[in-house]
Design an enzyme around this catalytic site. Structure first.
Site: not given
Length: 597
Positions: A440-442
């Protein structure tokens, strides 16, 4: 039950000897953050994490969150009381300006608290962590009215925050998002659409949830250029600040996940929900990136956090578990077998984790201090240099610390043998919880491409050249120090490998972009190795100086230096392998026909 002790002593070594916090007393909030004050704050935070958060980690994982027929969500037993203890202690606003009810202290302290909290209970720590990210976006891009309306209640902990980006059909490619915003004629917008994977999207910890939502205003340009950011509260807020009607936002379901079971990961449905524009129309990504960059650094912290708590439990087990005899003869002849920590391969594994943890923590402190400088300094050149550092290091911190944090959690689990695979020991949870940090978050492949494709060439390569110059200057200044020879020489070699890889991309990636894509992850890790090697060289120099002062810390400083030597001898040489992979190019990687996979 798993154990956890916050590494306050190690943190204070970093803030006192490696990156002296007092050097920044010219910045707002730092004058109050004396070493004694910092140690007292972190000591209290450690107690909260060790005594209240950590005991709920295993039970929270086993119990998980529950969605009820009315769409409400209940968090695991004890989470609400623990959250209230955190909020009531003023931790939510540790680095928020005093005008909104915060304490205005350095963001660096909040970063360190995030490590403690995430090690103690990652799922629970995400609720305040996301709120702090939402506050950061509002502070930078919100109107004065929005700040007055939302920030004091969020600082108080009465309201929490989220970020809503992902949709069922789009993750990284946000230009594909379909959530729409229609003007209501009164300054608000009607927000309609579905968002998925929304951490802390619905829960029972606070009375209101402030959602930051990406949507496209009707008639806006296609792609990322037409995206706007909106603040959409769960409950509408009246002019006097009290809560009004329930907004048109609801939790459609909870995701069933591999880990972080105690955090409510929601499918959020927006059905004409009233929202208000944050910042400029069609420039929502600019505003959201403030929160995303905060979140990416926080996720790097999470990668370290799971490695740290897994390591602590692996060490405790290795000192107690009797199995076999030392290769050089019994070390505990009075016992039926020696503890497994006498075995070289066990020590290799534990030192691999320990040396990563301490370097990663130093890298986070260095980067967090740069963030404080970028946001608080009045010196334009100093702010620019700090901002360059942040842009360059954010993908490295997020990608490398989570990849290696997960690897270290697995290594720690391995120390338990079959017991590590059994849920009651808690090691499985650290592995499962660490896994999401890489996604997550890229996802980390995207972080690598961001580093190679955007950050290296930004501003003519100004940031990467500053890094090369700083590390090179350190090596040159300390080349004659015999006590640092085991640190400077390998660091110089690793830096050379990084410079060669950078030059190779300059010569081979412009005409053939696949070369950059095929080598990006190796480059990110090569960069991370050199950055952590630099951290160890600085820590070794500080430890030698501290040892020379006496004060009864010789044993601790000797342990620090030995741990660093292990990293330089056994981990940093991997830069050569990374360089070799990068310079093979993309030909073989791209040659296999799609049908052959």
């Amino acid at each position: 039950m798993p154990v956890y002790k916050a590494p306050v002593e190690d943190v204070m070594f970093l803030l006192s000897d490696v990156f002296p916090i007092e050097r920044h007393n010219n910045l707002p909030g730092f004058a109050e953050a004396t070493p004694d004050m910092v140690e007292a704050i972190l000591g209290e935070g450690a107690k909260l994490c060790e005594d209240i958060f950590a005991p709920l980690n295993l039970s929270g994982d086993q119990e998980g969150c529950v969605r009820h027929p009315d769409g409400s969500v209940t968090t695991p037993k004890g989470f609400k009381e623990a959250y209230q203890a955190y909020a009531g202690g003023g931790w939510m606003g540790l680095s928020v300006p005093e005008e909104y009810g915060g304490q205005g202290l350095p963001m660096t302290l909040n970063t360190l608290m995030q490590e403690f909290i995430s090690s103690a209970n990652l799922a629970l720590g995400m609720y305040p962590g996301l709120t702090q990210g939402a506050m950061a976006a509002l502070l930078v891009h919100g109107t004065d009215e929005q700040k007055r309306t939302y920030l004091p209640k969020m600082v108080e902990g009465a309201w929490t925050g989220t970020m809503n980006l992902t949709e069922p059909h789009c993750g990284t490619d946000l230009g594909l998002l379909k959530t729409k915003a229609v003007p209501n004629g009164d300054g608000s917008y009607a927000i309609t659409g579905t968002k998925i994977f929304i951490s802390a999207g619905e829960h029972d910890l606070a009375e209101n949830i402030v959602h930051l939502v990406l949507a496209r205003i009707e008639g806006a340009p296609a792609g990322t250029k037409g995206i706007s950011l909106f603040v959409v509260p769960k409950f509408l807020v009246r002019e006097d600040g009290s809560l009004g009607d329930h907004n048109g936002v609801s939790c459609g379901s909870l995701e069933h996940k591999m880990g972080i079971h105690g955090n409510a990961t929601c499918v959020m449905n927006y059905d004409g929900a009233r929202g208000w524009l944050i910042g400029e129309a069609n420039r929502g990504l600019n505003a959201m990136f403030v929160m995303m960059n905060e979140a990416r650094l926080a996720v790097g912290v999470q990668g370290l956090s799971q490695s740290e708590v897994a390591y602590q439990n692996a060490v405790a087990y290795a000192k107690e578990r009797l199995q076999g005899r030392a290769l050089t003869g019994p070390k505990f002849p009075d016992k039926p077998a020696d503890p497994i920590i006498v075995h070289p391969d066990v020590r290799r594994t534990l030192l691999s984790i320990k040396s990563f943890n301490e370097a990663a923590r130093a890298l986070l402190v260095w980067t967090a201090l740069k963030s404080d400088i970028a946001h608080r300094s009045t010196d334009e050149a100093e702010r620019q240099q700090a901002d360059d550092h942040m842009g360059l290091m954010t993908p490295v911190v997020k990608g490398v610390l989570t990849d290696l944090g997960f690897d270290c959690a697995v290594k720690a689990q391995q120390m338990f043998g079959g017991h590590g695979y059994i849920e009651e020991w808690g090691m499985s949870q650290f592995v499962r919880d660490a896994r999401i940090t890489m996604i997550y978050e890229g996802a980390n492949g995207i972080q690598a491409m961001d580093l190679v494709g955007r950050k290296l060439g930004k501003d003519g390569g100004r940031a990467i050249m500053a890094f090369f110059n700083e590390v090179g200057a350190f090596c040159q200044e300390n080349a004659g120090d015999e006590n640092l020879k085991g640190f400077v020489a390998p660091l110089q070699q690793g830096l050379g490998h990084l410079q060669q890889a950078t030059m190779w991309f300059m010569q081979n990636a412009m005409a053939k972009p696949d070369n950059a894509g095929a080598g990006a992850t190796d480059y990110m890790h090569l960069f991370g190795l050199v950055a952590m090697g630099y951290m160890w060289a600085k820590m070794a120099k500080a430890a030698l100086a501290r040892k020379a002062q006496g004060n009864g810390v010789a044993d601790r400083m000797d342990s620090k230096i030995l741990t660093g030597r292990f990293f330089m001898e056994r981990t940093l040489p991997e830069t050569a392998t990374r360089l070799a992979r990068i310079t093979t190019g993309a030909d073989t990687t791209m040659a296999l026909p799609m049908e052959a996979f």
